[in-house]
Design an enzyme around this catalytic site. Structure first.
Site, PDB file in Angstrom:
ATOM      1  N   ILE A 146      29.920  24.268  39.023  1.00  0.00           N
ATOM      2  CA  ILE A 146      31.215  24.192  38.611  1.00  0.00           C
ATOM      3  C   ILE A 146      31.940  22.982  39.508  1.00  0.00           C
ATOM      4  CG2 ILE A 146      33.618  24.970  38.994  1.00  0.00           C
ATOM      5  CD1 ILE A 146      32.302  27.762  38.381  1.00  0.00           C
ATOM      6  N   ARG A 227      37.272  31.977  44.096  1.00  0.00           N
ATOM      7  CA  ARG A 227      37.852  33.465  44.356  1.00  0.00           C
ATOM      8  C   ARG A 227      39.109  33.300  45.045  1.00  0.00           C
ATOM      9  NH1 ARG A 227      34.977  34.396  41.006  1.00  0.00           N
ATOM     10  NH2 ARG A 227      33.289  36.111  40.777  1.00  0.00           N
ATOM     11  N   ASP A 251      43.517  29.289  39.598  1.00  0.00           N
ATOM     12  CA  ASP A 251      43.097  30.262  38.464  1.00  0.00           C
ATOM     13  C   ASP A 251      42.929  31.774  39.283  1.00  0.00           C
ATOM     14  OD1 ASP A 251      42.575  30.724  35.638  1.00  0.00           O
ATOM     15  OD2 ASP A 251      40.559  31.114  36.396  1.00  0.00           O
ATOM     16  N   GLU A 256      44.520  40.539  42.334  1.00  0.00           N
ATOM     17  CA  GLU A 256      44.725  40.307  41.086  1.00  0.00           C
ATOM     18  C   GLU A 256      44.925  41.539  40.242  1.00  0.00           C
ATOM     19  OE1 GLU A 256      41.382  37.677  39.348  1.00  0.00           O
ATOM     20  OE2 GLU A 256      41.434  36.180  40.747  1.00  0.00           O
ATOM     21  N   HIS A 275      43.265  33.726  36.019  1.00  0.00           N
ATOM     22  CA  HIS A 275      41.874  33.644  35.753  1.00  0.00           C
ATOM     23  C   HIS A 275      41.112  33.911  34.530  1.00  0.00           C
ATOM     24  CE1 HIS A 275      38.509  35.962  38.335  1.00  0.00           C
ATOM     25  NE2 HIS A 275      37.894  34.671  37.660  1.00  0.00           N
TER      26      HIS A 275
END
Length: 323
Positions: A146, A227, A251, A256, A275
């Site tokens: 990524i 994360r 994101d 969460e 996310h």
């Protein structure tokens, strides 16, 4: 007879390719929210991220292929039966999430959020100066598929890109330099754009706390798709109010979903997505994971080493030193 449980959607031609790898096995295709206890108990091989607590029933499990890059919840002692192999999907999300990062970059640098808010409120108003990506400095913290894909895209747009990773490797041509976490304090004040693509490990927990955020360049932007635990959310909210940050895009958050009343909800210069950068929002991601499982099942049948083995100490793919 080996029992193989597949919880991801597959096209008929993909199923045919999969079943060619181990012709004598029994294949069960079932969405993960419909998987029964009996199917888990019978399975020797599972594709997909079933809840870790349900795997206590998987006494016959020999190999779990995850559809995620992060595997920390599955690498904990006692989650999988002794001797069971664990592989992840590192490499599947580079395209989808690097493009999401690129979208965040343009969105914040060009003040698109402000202009959209003005549109919704019927305001025709100039929001002032913006800054260019060409000629900027980008710092990517976490150079897996990524971070590496995003770094290459930013370099192609004319940004000078630095990368930080846990294990030192040769510097690819699109980077100005590659360093370890020891260089973070040195390079952070230089960066106009800081992108985080880090796993959840003790080393990364609140890596960006109030002191670290205070080191960032005035007017810079911070992006996080790794994360949420990598950033102290309360400290980020304060930095967005008082500086040095101009804006941020996340994101991922800690926790969460982000709970009601969290100070990040009231940060006007924050762009938040729930996310969604990864998962299977991009068809190419699902196709990549399916191809990996097909390849790995063939390797399993031949007694060869599986691709993307997980290091239990980190919960991520075992690192191999690049030449």
């Amino acid at each position: 007879m080996k029992q193989i449980l597949v919880t991801l959607p597959m096209q008929p031609e993909q199923r045919a390719l999969l079943e060619q790898q181990l012709p004598g096995a029994s294949y069960t295709y079932c969405p993960k929210d419909q998987v029964s206890d009996g199917q888990i108990a019978a399975a020797n091989i599972i594709l997909g991220n079933l809840p870790p607590e349900r795997l206590a029933q998987a006494s016959r499990l020999e190999w779990l292929q995850l559809n995620s890059s992060g595997a920390d919840a599955y690498a904990k002692p006692g989650v999988l039966p002794a001797g069971a192999k664990l592989t992840n999907a590192t490499g599947a999300y580079g395209l989808a999430i690097s493009e999401q990062l690129l979208g965040y970059t343009f969105f914040l640098k060009k003040k698109f959020g402000l202009y959209h808010k003005n549109q919704l409120n019927g305001r025709w108003r100039d929001e002032g100066m913006v800054t260019a990506i060409a000629g900027s400095t980008t710092l990517v913290v976490g150079l897996g598929s990524i971070g590496g894909d995003y770094a290459a895209k930013m370099a192609a747009l004319g940004s000078r890109v630095y990368g930080i990773r846990r294990n030192k490797t040769a510097c690819p041509p699109y980077l100005a330099a590659v360093g370890s976490f020891e260089q973070l304090g040195e390079w952070l004040p230089l960066a106009d754009i800081v992108a985080l693509a880090l796993p959840n490990t003790p080393e990364t927990l609140h890596l960006f706390d109030a002191a670290r955020l205070a080191q960032m360049k005035p007017g810079s932007i911070l992006l996080n798709v790794g994360r949420g635990s990598c950033i102290d959310g309360a400290a980020l909210a304060a930095a967005l109010r008082t500086g040095p940050l101009m804006a941020a895009a996340l994101d991922v958050t800690e926790p969460e979903p982000l709970p009601a009343g969290h100070p990040l909800w009231d940060s006007e210069n924050l762009f938040l997505t729930p996310h969604v950068a990864g998962d299977f929002h991009l068809q190419e991601t699902l196709d990549w994971i399916t191809a990996l499982f097909i390849e790995n099942l063939g390797r399993y049948a031949r007694g060869e080493a599986l691709q993307n083995p997980v290091d239990p100490a980190t919960g991520y793919r075992a690192f191999r030193q690049e030449p």
